[in-house]
Write a protein that holds these residues in place. Structure first.
Motif, PDB file in Angstrom:
ATOM      1  N   ASP A 171      45.564  48.597  45.185  1.00 59.32           N
ATOM      2  CA  ASP A 171      44.742  49.257  44.172  1.00 59.32           C
ATOM      3  C   ASP A 171      45.666  49.881  43.131  1.00 59.32           C
ATOM      4  N   TYR A 172      45.304  49.714  41.860  1.00 58.07           N
ATOM      5  CA  TYR A 172      46.164  50.179  40.774  1.00 58.07           C
ATOM      6  C   TYR A 172      45.333  50.852  39.686  1.00 58.07           C
ATOM      7  N   THR A 173      45.955  51.808  39.009  1.00 53.32           N
ATOM      8  CA  THR A 173      45.379  52.382  37.799  1.00 53.32           C
ATOM      9  C   THR A 173      46.252  51.972  36.619  1.00 53.32           C
ATOM     10  N   VAL A 174      45.611  51.545  35.543  1.00 55.45           N
ATOM     11  CA  VAL A 174      46.336  51.137  34.342  1.00 55.45           C
ATOM     12  C   VAL A 174      46.732  52.393  33.563  1.00 55.45           C
ATOM     13  N   LEU A 175      48.028  52.590  33.386  1.00 59.86           N
ATOM     14  CA  LEU A 175      48.522  53.733  32.612  1.00 59.86           C
ATOM     15  C   LEU A 175      48.669  53.389  31.138  1.00 59.86           C
ATOM     16  N   LYS A 176      49.000  52.126  30.861  1.00 66.00           N
ATOM     17  CA  LYS A 176      49.170  51.672  29.477  1.00 66.00           C
ATOM     18  C   LYS A 176      48.981  50.171  29.440  1.00 66.00           C
ATOM     19  N   GLY A 177      48.297  49.683  28.400  1.00 56.57           N
ATOM     20  CA  GLY A 177      48.152  48.246  28.232  1.00 56.57           C
ATOM     21  C   GLY A 177      46.784  47.728  28.643  1.00 56.57           C
ATOM     22  N   TYR A 178      46.690  46.396  28.734  1.00 56.68           N
ATOM     23  CA  TYR A 178      45.435  45.725  29.063  1.00 56.68           C
ATOM     24  C   TYR A 178      45.690  44.656  30.117  1.00 56.68           C
ATOM     25  N   VAL A 179      44.763  44.551  31.068  1.00 51.41           N
ATOM     26  CA  VAL A 179      44.866  43.565  32.139  1.00 51.41           C
ATOM     27  C   VAL A 179      43.601  42.712  32.130  1.00 51.41           C
ATOM     28  N   ALA A 180      43.782  41.388  32.099  1.00 50.80           N
ATOM     29  CA  ALA A 180      42.651  40.462  32.151  1.00 50.80           C
ATOM     30  C   ALA A 180      42.502  39.936  33.566  1.00 50.80           C
ATOM     31  N   CYS A 181      41.323  40.143  34.145  1.00 56.12           N
ATOM     32  CA  CYS A 181      40.998  39.561  35.440  1.00 56.12           C
ATOM     33  C   CYS A 181      40.349  38.208  35.172  1.00 56.12           C
ATOM     34  N   LYS A 182      40.941  37.135  35.727  1.00 58.08           N
ATOM     35  CA  LYS A 182      40.451  35.787  35.453  1.00 58.08           C
ATOM     36  C   LYS A 182      40.261  35.026  36.757  1.00 58.08           C
ATOM     37  N   THR A 183      39.361  34.060  36.722  1.00 63.77           N
ATOM     38  CA  THR A 183      39.205  33.128  37.830  1.00 63.77           C
ATOM     39  C   THR A 183      39.034  31.737  37.247  1.00 63.77           C
ATOM     40  N   ALA A 184      39.815  30.793  37.758  1.00 58.36           N
ATOM     41  CA  ALA A 184      39.786  29.416  37.248  1.00 58.36           C
ATOM     42  C   ALA A 184      39.930  29.393  35.726  1.00 58.36           C
ATOM     43  N   GLU A 185      40.799  30.263  35.208  1.00 57.75           N
ATOM     44  CA  GLU A 185      41.074  30.367  33.773  1.00 57.75           C
ATOM     45  C   GLU A 185      39.883  30.851  32.957  1.00 57.75           C
ATOM     46  N   HIS A 186      38.871  31.405  33.608  1.00 50.95           N
ATOM     47  CA  HIS A 186      37.748  32.013  32.904  1.00 50.95           C
ATOM     48  C   HIS A 186      37.846  33.528  33.030  1.00 50.95           C
ATOM     49  N   LEU A 187      37.546  34.227  31.940  1.00 47.12           N
ATOM     50  CA  LEU A 187      37.617  35.679  31.950  1.00 47.12           C
ATOM     51  C   LEU A 187      36.517  36.264  32.823  1.00 47.12           C
ATOM     52  N   VAL A 188      36.892  37.204  33.687  1.00 48.82           N
ATOM     53  CA  VAL A 188      35.910  37.945  34.483  1.00 48.82           C
ATOM     54  C   VAL A 188      35.678  39.306  33.842  1.00 48.82           C
ATOM     55  N   TYR A 189      36.755  40.074  33.665  1.00 47.49           N
ATOM     56  CA  TYR A 189      36.634  41.343  32.948  1.00 47.49           C
ATOM     57  C   TYR A 189      38.010  41.799  32.484  1.00 47.49           C
ATOM     58  N   PHE A 190      38.010  42.812  31.618  1.00 44.42           N
ATOM     59  CA  PHE A 190      39.239  43.431  31.133  1.00 44.42           C
ATOM     60  C   PHE A 190      39.334  44.852  31.678  1.00 44.42           C
ATOM     61  N   ALA A 191      40.565  45.290  31.944  1.00 38.49           N
ATOM     62  CA  ALA A 191      40.831  46.678  32.317  1.00 38.49           C
ATOM     63  C   ALA A 191      41.784  47.274  31.295  1.00 38.49           C
ATOM     64  N   LYS A 192      41.537  48.528  30.947  1.00 40.56           N
ATOM     65  CA  LYS A 192      42.365  49.219  29.957  1.00 40.56           C
ATOM     66  C   LYS A 192      42.928  50.496  30.570  1.00 40.56           C
ATOM     67  N   GLN A 193      43.603  51.287  29.755  1.00 39.82           N
ATOM     68  CA  GLN A 193      44.189  52.543  30.206  1.00 39.82           C
ATOM     69  C   GLN A 193      43.136  53.420  30.885  1.00 39.82           C
ATOM     70  N   GLY A 194      43.458  53.872  32.098  1.00 36.06           N
ATOM     71  CA  GLY A 194      42.551  54.729  32.850  1.00 36.06           C
ATOM     72  C   GLY A 194      41.675  53.987  33.842  1.00 36.06           C
ATOM     73  N   ASP A 195      41.558  52.656  33.704  1.00 40.19           N
ATOM     74  CA  ASP A 195      40.741  51.869  34.627  1.00 40.19           C
ATOM     75  C   ASP A 195      41.506  51.600  35.922  1.00 40.19           C
ATOM     76  N   THR A 196      40.764  51.470  37.011  1.00 32.16           N
ATOM     77  CA  THR A 196      41.344  51.126  38.304  1.00 32.16           C
ATOM     78  C   THR A 196      40.967  49.696  38.662  1.00 32.16           C
ATOM     79  N   ILE A 197      41.924  48.930  39.160  1.00 30.17           N
ATOM     80  CA  ILE A 197      41.676  47.550  39.558  1.00 30.17           C
ATOM     81  C   ILE A 197      42.137  47.351  40.994  1.00 30.17           C
ATOM     82  N   MET A 198      41.573  46.347  41.638  1.00 23.37           N
ATOM     83  CA  MET A 198      41.947  46.011  43.004  1.00 23.37           C
ATOM     84  C   MET A 198      42.381  44.556  43.052  1.00 23.37           C
TER      85      MET A 198
END
Length: 214
Positions: free
Chosen positions: A21-48
């Motif tokens: 589990d991670y929290t984004v401190l800076k930047g943008y993270v794209a969650c993708k499956t089979a090269e299709h976008l699922v969602y974006f995470a930005k500063q302050g968001d938590t991802i697993m």
């Protein structure tokens, strides 16, 4: 303050490969499956990053130089609640992906832009600016259309007053976007809301992970 070994620095286009589990401190993270976008995470968001998706079915790619912090292990019930929220956010996003490809390509662009506005958009006055984190090719790939068709639809959106005629993607009249396209996300939002509420109405679940019932 965070410990040095909890901080992860990734360069643009690198993949977050370590389960946790991670929290984004800076930047943008794209969650993708089979090269299709699922969602974006930005500063302050938590991802697993789940272990069972480590074979590439689910991919977390940073879209600019990004800093994350690895969240520490918590008490079992805290970990369970956090994981449930993150898993159901993923479920809600996947529901949107299924519905996404049942609509025409032009509408898919509207919906994708609205999703980006919701997840990483920067509101400025009455408008919403989408950071420059996707190329035209990526957008075309995400909505399954050619670059030429994307340019045609982009011009239509400009002519109809949905986006600014300058460079980038500036969504004009953000409230109009929300009122017109928000219902597309209603089902997914309900899934996420129901899952979060269920964490508080299932005391037997808390009991099984070692907490006392009130």
């Amino acid at each position: 303050m965070y410990k040095t070994d909890e901080i992860i620095h990734l360069k643009k286009h690198e993949i977050l490969e370590w389960p946790g589990d991670y929290t984004v401190l800076k930047g943008y993270v794209a969650c993708k499956t089979a090269e299709h976008l699922v969602y974006f995470a930005k500063q302050g968001d938590t991802i697993m990053v789940p272990e069972h998706f480590s074979q590439g079915l689910l991919q977390f790619q940073v879209k600019e130089d990004t800093t994350l912090v690895s969240l520490p292990e918590e008490k079992p019930y805290v970990m369970l609640e956090r994981r449930n929220v993150l898993k159901n956010r993923l479920m809600a996003s996947l529901i949107m992906r299924v519905r996404f490809f049942s609509i025409p390509a032009k509408e898919r662009l509207y919906v994708l832009l609205f999703q980006l506005g919701r997840e990483i958009g920067i509101e400025a006055g009455t408008d919403c600016y989408i950071p420059d984190v996707l190329t035209q090719k990526e957008i075309g790939d995400y909505i399954s259309c050619t670059r030429e068709y994307l340019c045609t639809v982009r011009k239509q959106l400009m002519d109809e007053g949905w986006i600014d005629k300058g460079k980038g993607w500036k969504l004009l009249g953000w409230e109009r976007w929300k009122s017109h396209w928000g219902d597309r996300f209603l089902e997914a939002d309900n899934v996420l809301q129901d899952s979060e509420e269920s964490l508080w109405i299932e005391p037997e679940l808390r009991f099984h992970v070692g907490t006392s019932q009130k």
